[in-house]
Design a protein around this motif. Structure first.
Motif, PDB file in Angstrom:
ATOM      1  N   CYS A  31      43.873  48.601  42.534  1.00 58.63           N
ATOM      2  CA  CYS A  31      44.210  48.406  43.941  1.00 58.63           C
ATOM      3  C   CYS A  31      44.411  49.772  44.591  1.00 58.63           C
ATOM      4  O   CYS A  31      45.162  50.610  44.074  1.00 58.63           O
ATOM      5  N   VAL A  63      50.723  42.199  44.980  1.00 57.83           N
ATOM      6  CA  VAL A  63      49.679  42.947  44.270  1.00 57.83           C
ATOM      7  C   VAL A  63      49.976  42.976  42.776  1.00 57.83           C
ATOM      8  O   VAL A  63      49.065  42.859  41.947  1.00 57.83           O
ATOM      9  N   ILE A  73      47.604  51.037  40.634  1.00 60.11           N
ATOM     10  CA  ILE A  73      47.677  50.950  42.084  1.00 60.11           C
ATOM     11  C   ILE A  73      47.885  52.355  42.649  1.00 60.11           C
ATOM     12  O   ILE A  73      48.637  53.155  42.088  1.00 60.11           O
ATOM     13  N   LEU A 215      40.545  46.163  44.729  1.00 59.68           N
ATOM     14  CA  LEU A 215      41.185  45.501  45.857  1.00 59.68           C
ATOM     15  C   LEU A 215      41.708  46.535  46.846  1.00 59.68           C
ATOM     16  O   LEU A 215      42.321  47.530  46.460  1.00 59.68           O
ATOM     17  N   ASP A 216      41.465  46.273  48.131  1.00 60.46           N
ATOM     18  CA  ASP A 216      42.088  47.042  49.211  1.00 60.46           C
ATOM     19  C   ASP A 216      42.661  46.035  50.192  1.00 60.46           C
ATOM     20  O   ASP A 216      41.929  45.360  50.909  1.00 60.46           O
ATOM     21  N   CYS A 217      43.991  45.909  50.218  1.00 59.54           N
ATOM     22  CA  CYS A 217      44.611  44.876  51.048  1.00 59.54           C
ATOM     23  C   CYS A 217      44.945  45.363  52.454  1.00 59.54           C
ATOM     24  O   CYS A 217      45.484  44.599  53.259  1.00 59.54           O
TER      25      CYS A 217
END
Length: 243
Positions: A31, A63, A73, A215-217
């Motif tokens: 992430c 996450v 992360i 993942l990029d939130c």
């Protein structure tokens, strides 16, 4: 929605606090997050967060649930007179994660007012769920070579390149030429906190292999997704702003 078919290699428009709940647990390899900084940028998405620590704790917990035990992360943050997001994020990573390191990005250009030090840095914090995290040793070298004498002394003829450090001096900020007529010589990024592909690709190379899921939130202009695609990784982007 059906996961993963409706999420993989797409940017989902929505609030990450809601979308993250729809992701499968232990499904994400890496992430990279560039969350609001907390009143540093003159945008509603940055000014409207009243309790930054609580907000950060909520999305980081979500996450944590979806990240694999071997995952990492990276969180971009800041510290200064306008924002102390680094302090809150670091506190959470120390309490709930395994805090691994802080990278300082030494930017090429400065910003800020005339009273105080010219602001030319930005931080990214690295945390993991365990010490069994993925680290691709072949990707830990920079583009700089040792001096020829040091190469011989260190017996580095097979690999003369220097190790990457936690201070990045070799990455320029993102700029594009502004629209014609908006000011000669003016340059402006697509997004106020847009990150360079080189920095994102560096992180992705170190912690994932081809086919892994990134993942990029807080997707912003989508740079993390572009970097993942460039390296043949899968991605999930979440961005609340349609524009």
């Amino acid at each position: 929605m059906i996961y993963p078919d409706d999420f993989i290699n797409k940017i989902i428009c929505g609030d990450c606090l809601e979308i993250l709940d729809k992701l499968e647990p232990n499904s994400i390899d890496l992430c990279i997050a560039d969350p609001p900084y907390g009143n540093l940028v003159n945008e509603d998405w940055d000014k409207n967060i009243k309790d930054y620590y609580t907000y950060s704790k909520i999305w980081l917990d979500k996450v944590y649930r979806v990240l694999k035990s071997t995952g990492s992360i990276y969180v971009w943050c800041s510290i200064g007179n306008k924002s102390s997001s680094l302090l809150d994020i670091a506190k959470i990573l120390k309490e709930d994660w395994i805090f691994q390191d802080m990278i300082v990005w030494n930017k090429q250009r400065g910003r800020g007012n005339r009273r105080g030090w010219l602001f030319t840095r930005e931080e990214v914090l690295w945390g993991t769920k365990s010490n069994d995290y993925i680290w691709n040793k072949d990707a830990q070298y920079s583009e700089d070579k040792y001096h020829e004498l040091w190469i011989k002394r260190l017996h580095r003829e097979d690999n003369p390149y220097k190790r990457l450090t936690n201070i990045w001096n070799d990455i320029k900020e993102v700029t594009i030429e502004m629209a014609k007529g908006s000011g000669k010589g003016s340059r402006k990024p697509l997004h106020p906190t847009q990150k360079p592909l080189k920095a994102l690709e560096r992180i992705i190379k170190l912690h994932t292999s081809e086919g892994d899921l990134v993942l990029d939130c807080f997707a912003g202009s989508g740079s993390t997704s572009v970097a993942a695609k460039n390296l043949n990784r899968n991605f999930i982007g979440i961005e609340i702003n349609k524009e």
